[in-house]
Motif scaffolding. Structure first.
Motif, PDB file in Angstrom:
ATOM      1  N   GLU A   1      10.204  27.366 -60.724  1.00  0.00           N
ATOM      2  CA  GLU A   1      11.352  26.682 -60.133  1.00  0.00           C
ATOM      3  C   GLU A   1      12.561  26.782 -61.061  1.00  0.00           C
ATOM      4  O   GLU A   1      12.441  26.627 -62.275  1.00  0.00           O
ATOM      5  CB  GLU A   1      11.008  25.213 -59.901  1.00  0.00           C
ATOM      6  CG  GLU A   1      12.086  24.452 -59.192  1.00  0.00           C
ATOM      7  CD  GLU A   1      11.686  23.019 -58.905  1.00  0.00           C
ATOM      8  OE1 GLU A   1      12.589  22.198 -58.735  1.00  0.00           O
ATOM      9  OE2 GLU A   1      10.472  22.741 -58.848  1.00  0.00           O
ATOM     10  N   ILE A   2      13.716  27.052 -60.475  1.00  0.00           N
ATOM     11  CA  ILE A   2      14.962  27.124 -61.235  1.00  0.00           C
ATOM     12  C   ILE A   2      15.672  25.778 -61.099  1.00  0.00           C
ATOM     13  O   ILE A   2      16.042  25.388 -59.987  1.00  0.00           O
ATOM     14  CB  ILE A   2      15.892  28.247 -60.699  1.00  0.00           C
ATOM     15  CG1 ILE A   2      15.167  29.584 -60.647  1.00  0.00           C
ATOM     16  CG2 ILE A   2      17.180  28.315 -61.514  1.00  0.00           C
ATOM     17  CD1 ILE A   2      14.785  30.158 -61.973  1.00  0.00           C
ATOM     18  N   PRO A   3      15.854  25.054 -62.209  1.00  0.00           N
ATOM     19  CA  PRO A   3      16.548  23.772 -62.121  1.00  0.00           C
ATOM     20  C   PRO A   3      17.997  23.950 -61.649  1.00  0.00           C
ATOM     21  O   PRO A   3      18.666  24.904 -62.045  1.00  0.00           O
ATOM     22  CB  PRO A   3      16.528  23.245 -63.553  1.00  0.00           C
ATOM     23  CG  PRO A   3      15.468  24.019 -64.248  1.00  0.00           C
ATOM     24  CD  PRO A   3      15.417  25.353 -63.568  1.00  0.00           C
ATOM     25  N   LYS A   4      18.448  23.021 -60.792  1.00  0.00           N
ATOM     26  CA  LYS A   4      19.845  23.037 -60.377  1.00  0.00           C
ATOM     27  C   LYS A   4      20.682  22.456 -61.515  1.00  0.00           C
ATOM     28  O   LYS A   4      20.259  21.508 -62.183  1.00  0.00           O
ATOM     29  CB  LYS A   4      20.044  22.186 -59.129  1.00  0.00           C
ATOM     30  CG  LYS A   4      19.607  22.841 -57.881  1.00  0.00           C
ATOM     31  CD  LYS A   4      20.119  22.080 -56.689  1.00  0.00           C
ATOM     32  CE  LYS A   4      20.613  23.121 -55.713  1.00  0.00           C
ATOM     33  NZ  LYS A   4      21.500  22.656 -54.731  1.00  0.00           N
ATOM     34  N   ALA A   5      21.845  23.034 -61.697  1.00  0.00           N
ATOM     35  CA  ALA A   5      22.763  22.503 -62.708  1.00  0.00           C
ATOM     36  C   ALA A   5      23.236  21.134 -62.243  1.00  0.00           C
ATOM     37  O   ALA A   5      23.715  20.981 -61.125  1.00  0.00           O
ATOM     38  CB  ALA A   5      23.932  23.444 -62.911  1.00  0.00           C
ATOM     39  N   LYS A   6      23.080  20.128 -63.081  1.00  0.00           N
ATOM     40  CA  LYS A   6      23.455  18.766 -62.714  1.00  0.00           C
ATOM     41  C   LYS A   6      24.914  18.456 -63.031  1.00  0.00           C
ATOM     42  O   LYS A   6      25.458  17.501 -62.535  1.00  0.00           O
ATOM     43  CB  LYS A   6      22.556  17.772 -63.424  1.00  0.00           C
ATOM     44  CG  LYS A   6      21.104  17.883 -63.007  1.00  0.00           C
ATOM     45  CD  LYS A   6      20.242  16.940 -63.793  1.00  0.00           C
ATOM     46  CE  LYS A   6      18.781  17.151 -63.447  1.00  0.00           C
ATOM     47  NZ  LYS A   6      17.890  16.421 -64.304  1.00  0.00           N
TER      48      LYS A   6
END
Length: 70
Positions: free
Chosen positions: A59-64
């Motif tokens: 999974e690629i984390p979304k930029a917060k």
């Protein structure tokens, strides 16, 4: 710099270089003799981190973006 991930830069006396961490991408960090070099190096590290994660099906984390608390 095209990354929207949070970057934390600081000087490391021990390493005698600037370090940049990417908290949203575990283990992703880079260094450089100058701030500009460290930022360029961390962009390469981010690109490689994302490429490897995609290849492994992770999974690629979304930029917060900006944190609202400290």
């Amino acid at each position: 710099m095209n990354s929207k991930y949070e970057l934390i830069m600081y000087w490391s006396e021990e390493d005698r270089s600037f370090l940049v961490e990417v908290p949203e991408l575990p283990g992703c960090m880079a260094d450089g003799a100058t701030q500009s070099e460290a930022l360029a190096n961390v962009q390469t590290a981010i690109d490689e981190w994302l490429t490897t994660a995609k290849e492994l099906g992770r999974e690629i984390p979304k930029a917060k973006g900006k944190l609202m608390h400290a």
